[in-house]
Design an enzyme around this catalytic site. Structure first.
Site, PDB file in Angstrom:
ATOM      1  N   ASP A   1      44.422  44.187  26.305  1.00 13.29           N
ATOM      2  CA  ASP A   1      43.090  44.173  26.869  1.00 13.29           C
ATOM      3  C   ASP A   1      42.392  45.437  26.356  1.00 13.29           C
ATOM      4  OD1 ASP A   1      40.916  43.489  28.598  1.00 13.29           O
ATOM      5  OD2 ASP A   1      41.674  44.938  30.053  1.00 13.29           O
TER       6      ASP A   1
ATOM      7  N   ASP B   1      39.060  47.317  27.950  1.00  7.99           N
ATOM      8  CA  ASP B   1      38.567  48.254  28.964  1.00  7.99           C
ATOM      9  C   ASP B   1      39.626  48.516  30.027  1.00  7.99           C
ATOM     10  OD1 ASP B   1      35.848  48.740  28.081  1.00  7.99           O
ATOM     11  OD2 ASP B   1      35.524  46.615  28.458  1.00  7.99           O
TER      12      ASP B   1
END
Length: 221
Positions: A9, A11
Site C-alpha cells: 500500500d 499512504d
C-alpha cells in the site's frame, strides 16, 4: 514457504501524505467556491480521490467536477516536494527486496499521479516494481479485495503466495479477503486494532516484517 510477491500500500506504509493532500485538496476547492476545514476530508481517507474530494465539495453544495481533482493533483505535486513525510524504512525496504530478487509492486487507492509523485519522493525508480496499480483501475475500494487481486493477476502470482504491507484496518481486511498474508505497520492504527482486523503480523517498522518473512537482516542504504 516465502512469499513470491510483496504488495505495498502507499499512504501510511511508504509515505504519510495525508496532511499534504488535505492542504492541496482544500486549496484546490477554494477555486470552486468551497472553503473546507482540513478535517472534513478525514472520513473519506482510503476511499479514492474522487470520493475524497467530491464528498467534501458536495457537503458544501457544490457538485464534483474533474477539474477539482486535476487542480488538487497539480498542487499536490508542488507541495509534496516540501512537506511529504517519507518513512525511514521505505527506500531501504524497497531497494533491499528488489536487490534480493523478490518481486514487489504497489497497490494504492490513490490516483496514479499521486502514487508516482510519492514514489519519486521516496527516491526509487518505477522500474523496480513488477506493476503499479492505482485506485483508478478498480471500482470497488478497500475493504473489497479487488485492488490486491488486480495486482496479483497482473504479476501472474497466486494470491496465496502474496504478502501485503498495510497500515489500515480496511487494507488488512482487503488483503485477507483476497486470500493473502497481511503484515501491518502501526502508523495509523494500534497493534490491537490491526490484529482485530485480521493482520497476520504487526510491527512498528517494516524492516521487522522483512526480517520475519524473508530472513533478511542486511538492508540497502
Amino acid at each position: 514457504m516465502k512469499p513470491c510477491l510483496v504488495i505495498f500500500d502507499m499512504d501510511g506504509v511508504l509515505v504519510d501524505s495525508e496532511a499534504t493532500f488535505k492542504r492541496a485538496c482544500a486549496d484546490a476547492l477554494h477555486e470552486f467556491g468551497v472553503y473546507p476545514e482540513h478535517e472534513e476530508f478525514t472520513p473519506y481517507t482510503g476511499m479514492g480521490d474522487v470520493i475524497y474530494i467530491g464528498e467534501v465539495a458536495k457537503a458544501h453544495g457544490v457538485p464534483f467536477a474533474k477539474e477539482m481533482q486535476d487542480l488538487s493533483y497539480k498542487l499536490y505535486g508542488e507541495y509534496a516536494k516540501e512537506t511529504l513525510t517519507v518513512f525511514p524504512w521505505s527506500r531501504t525496504v524497497l531497494k533491499t527486496l528488489h536487490k534480493n530478487g523478490i518481486k514487489i509492486c504497489v497497490a494504492s487507492s490513490a490516483g496514479l499521479f499521486k502514487v508516482e509523485t510519492n514514489l519519486r519522493c521516496v527516491g526509487v525508480e518505477l522500474d523496480i516494481f513488477e506493476t503499479v496499480v492505482s485506485g483508478d483501475e478498480v471500482e470497488k475500494k478497500k475493504p473489497a479485495p479487488d485492488i490486491f487481486l488486480k495486482a496479483a493477476g497482473k504479476c501472474h502470482i497466486d494470491p496465496s503466495r502474496c504478502l501485503v504491507f498495510e497500515d489500515a484496518k480496511s487494507g488488512v481486511m482487503a488483503a485477507k479477503a483476497a486470500g493473502m498474508t497481511a503484515a501491518a505497520v502501526t502508523t495509523s492504527f494500534s497493534e490491537a486494532e490491526l490484529k482485530a482486523a485480521g493482520a497476520d503480523f504487526v510491527c512498528d517498522d517494516l524492516r521487522q516484517a522483512v526480517i520475519k518473512y524473508f530472513d533478511i537482516n542486511e538492508f540497502e542504504g
